[in-house]
Design a protein around this motif. Structure first.
Motif, mmCIF file in Angstrom:
data_model
loop_
_atom_site.group_PDB
_atom_site.id
_atom_site.type_symbol
_atom_site.label_atom_id
_atom_site.label_comp_id
_atom_site.label_asym_id
_atom_site.label_seq_id
_atom_site.Cartn_x
_atom_site.Cartn_y
_atom_site.Cartn_z
ATOM 1 N N ARG A 55 0.833 -1.198 0.000
ATOM 2 C CA ARG A 55 0.000 0.000 0.000
ATOM 3 C C ARG A 55 0.870 1.252 0.000
ATOM 4 N NH1 ARG A 55 -5.279 0.847 0.907
ATOM 5 N NH2 ARG A 55 -5.957 2.845 1.742
ATOM 6 N N ASP A 56 0.601 2.147 -0.932
ATOM 7 C CA ASP A 56 1.365 3.387 -1.062
ATOM 8 C C ASP A 56 0.439 4.422 -1.686
ATOM 9 O OD1 ASP A 56 3.067 5.506 -2.006
ATOM 10 O OD2 ASP A 56 4.774 4.149 -1.987
ATOM 11 N N GLU A 57 0.225 5.531 -1.001
ATOM 12 C CA GLU A 57 -0.723 6.532 -1.489
ATOM 13 C C GLU A 57 -0.316 7.128 -2.823
ATOM 14 O OE1 GLU A 57 -1.333 9.450 1.513
ATOM 15 O OE2 GLU A 57 -2.492 8.110 2.820
ATOM 16 N N ARG A 58 0.948 6.968 -3.195
ATOM 17 C CA ARG A 58 1.419 7.520 -4.467
ATOM 18 C C ARG A 58 1.007 6.649 -5.652
ATOM 19 N NH1 ARG A 58 7.659 7.695 -2.986
ATOM 20 N NH2 ARG A 58 6.970 5.725 -2.048
ATOM 21 N N GLY A 60 -1.495 4.251 -8.019
ATOM 22 C CA GLY A 60 -2.800 3.786 -8.445
ATOM 23 C C GLY A 60 -2.680 2.315 -8.808
ATOM 24 N N ARG A 179 -0.273 8.175 -9.180
ATOM 25 C CA ARG A 179 -1.517 8.931 -9.141
ATOM 26 C C ARG A 179 -1.326 10.381 -9.602
ATOM 27 N NH1 ARG A 179 -5.779 6.590 -6.537
ATOM 28 N NH2 ARG A 179 -5.359 4.782 -5.225
ATOM 29 N N ASN A 180 -0.136 10.921 -9.390
ATOM 30 C CA ASN A 180 0.079 12.330 -9.766
ATOM 31 C C ASN A 180 0.572 12.487 -11.196
ATOM 32 O OD1 ASN A 180 2.696 11.471 -9.610
ATOM 33 N ND2 ASN A 180 3.363 12.941 -8.048
#
Length: 201
Positions: A55-58, A60, A179-180
């Protein structure tokens, strides 16, 4: 990752670019952990891997499909007569591995799973490509762990796929991107992947 189904890859990549401008797409093999690191470093725009990343917020993440790991065996062997192949059925069998394996983690997990189930492996043999691997299995030089789409009936003749008995190892195909990343091609690839999933639902 090595071993992504060609029809899946072709469907996703066919939606990139526009009618007037076809993008240049460079596809390279990478292991799951290596691929994530290269993605985060900006070396890759997106990756297809055979594992759900940490899991990594960066990141998708979309799981596109999953296939059961099994084994490719010579069609004339006793193993081909089995509906499913258990770990102990493979005792002493030579194991043929892909030399340029894009997912050594998958290889180690499958080998560990089968040995925990009682398999006593024979010699390890290495092959430069999936096609050569299948030819060696056809010639009776060993067996090879594969998902179903990698064993094409009649190509080459003399090889059949059998599921595992008593153990289970599903192999996902996962699209991962940053995601960015707002580049048009990555946006189109993710949109295409979501449309693919919607059609499978």
């Amino acid at each position: 990752a090595v071993g992504v189904a060609y029809p899946l890859l072709a469907e996703l990549l066919s939606g990139l670019g526009s009618a007037e401008v076809a993008p240049e797409v460079d596809v390279k093999p990478a292991a799951a952990r290596e691929g994530v690191l290269k993605l985060l470093a900006g070396d890759f725009d997106a990756i297809f891997i055979h594992a759900v990343p940490p899991r990594d917020e960066r990141l998708g993440v979309l799981t596109l499909e999953s296939e059961p790991m099994g084994v490719a065996v010579p069609s004339g062997s006793r193993l081909a007569g089995l509906a499913a192949v258990g770990p102990e059925d493979l005792n002493g069998q030579a194991l043929i591995w892909l030399q340029r394996d894009g997912d050594p983690d998958v290889r180690e997990r499958v080998l560990g799973l089968m040995m925990d189930g009682g398999m006593l492996p024979g010699p390890h043999r290495w092959s430069p490509s999936i096609a050569t691997t299948m030819s060696r299995v056809s010639a009776g030089l060993g067996v090879s762990f594969k998902v179903p789409h990698q064993v094409v009936p009649g190509d080459p003749p003399g090889v059949v796929w059998r599921p595992f008995a008593g153990v289970s190892y599903p192999v996902p195909t996962v699209l991962v991107w940053l995601r960015n990343d707002s580049s048009p091609l990555v946006t189109q690839l993710v949109d295409q992947a979501r449309r693919y999933l919607a059609k499978q639902a």
